[in-house]
Design a protein around this motif. Sequence first.
Motif, short mmCIF file in Angstrom:
data_model
loop_
_atom_site.label_atom_id
_atom_site.label_comp_id
_atom_site.label_asym_id
_atom_site.label_seq_id
_atom_site.Cartn_x
_atom_site.Cartn_y
_atom_site.Cartn_z
N LYS A 287 -8.10 -4.74 -3.88
CA LYS A 287 -7.55 -4.75 -5.23
C LYS A 287 -7.64 -6.15 -5.86
N HIS B 57 -4.49 -7.62 5.21
CA HIS B 57 -4.05 -6.71 4.15
C HIS B 57 -5.28 -6.17 3.43
N GLU C 5 0.82 -1.21 0.00
CA GLU C 5 0.00 0.00 0.00
C GLU C 5 0.85 1.26 0.00
N HIS C 6 2.07 1.16 0.56
CA HIS C 6 2.92 2.33 0.71
C HIS C 6 4.11 2.34 -0.25
N TRP D 6 -6.25 -3.29 2.18
CA TRP D 6 -6.08 -2.51 0.95
C TRP D 6 -5.83 -3.45 -0.23
N GLU D 7 -4.93 -4.41 -0.02
CA GLU D 7 -4.61 -5.34 -1.10
C GLU D 7 -5.79 -6.26 -1.39
N GLN E 33 3.95 -0.11 -7.82
CA GLN E 33 2.93 -0.75 -7.01
C GLN E 33 2.06 -1.67 -7.85
#
Length: 338
Positions: free
Chosen positions: A303, A297, A248-249, A299-300, A256
């Motif tokens: 996605k 995770h 995420e960062h 955020w991932e 990314q």
Amino acid sequence: MKLLSVAVPCYNSQDYMEHCVDTLLTGGNEIEILIVNDGSKDHTGEIADRLAKEHPDIIRAIHQENAGHGGAVMTGLHHATGLYFKVVDSDDWLDTDALAQVLTRLRNLTESGADVDLFVCNYIYDKTDAGRKRVIQYTSALPEDQIFTWDDVGKFHKWENLLMHAMIYRTKILRESGLNLPKHTFYVDNLYCSVPLGNVEKLYYLNVDLYHYYIGREGQSVQEEIMIKRIDQQILVNQLMMRQIDLEHVKHPKQQRTILQYHDMITAVTSVLLAVSGTPENLRKKKDLWDYIRENHPWEYRKLRYGLFGIVMNLPGPLGRTLQVAAYRVANRIFSFN
């Protein structure tokens, strides 16, 4: 200092390791070949010692108790003195003409003071038992014959992931990335490919077919039935990929996106193998994997879950599993990846 260190992990490799090493020797004194005998029980160690004696300025034989592929790669990295580092598995080999071109480019870059973090070449799926070969190249995503940054990277097709076979890392990048390959674990090449990418800033792509990735040897770790037997190790690597890099960062959006695509591919492979198995235990493990990603995770997860692979891999019920397996069979016929 050598220009390129090549680690050759060997476990019971007596029948094919010399062919691999012979292709590397064509690189001459600019190459350092690190044969890592990983506790072999055949004549691998003796062959390694003989080759080192015959080519003392190029080959080093390193003997260790069995630690698995990851342990052997980490040993090679620990002993490497070259500016750049590559892994070549003992049943694979390099095209000698392409290797000469690679060394010329690396030498020119070094002499001009323009070191790169990652040098990329094509690789070949060499499925000899079926008489099929497929070249994986990156012309649609990467500029050729120039130093470039993530700003210049296009979008990789789903079949264009940067596998270990395509990669030559600057040794310093690998060491500074925090890469830690677990011992006695298969499929750790996925960590080797994805984790250091977070540290890569400058890249170079040479459009030559360098690496021959041999598929078809009996007992090979990428064979479907063997991957299903070792599915717990596949799941572990899948999780470690996410733990070892905070995606995420990652600074650059294209960097990314590239790493995320790799995670997407591996998560799809893990999921479909669990679906192919079809046992209640493995179907539960598939659910547990996606639950792990969602909880640890988030955020991932968003996605991956709502991308194409994620949607297909989470189709519910027997019909969903049938469609997942069918998609996998079609992809395997096209790309011959195991």
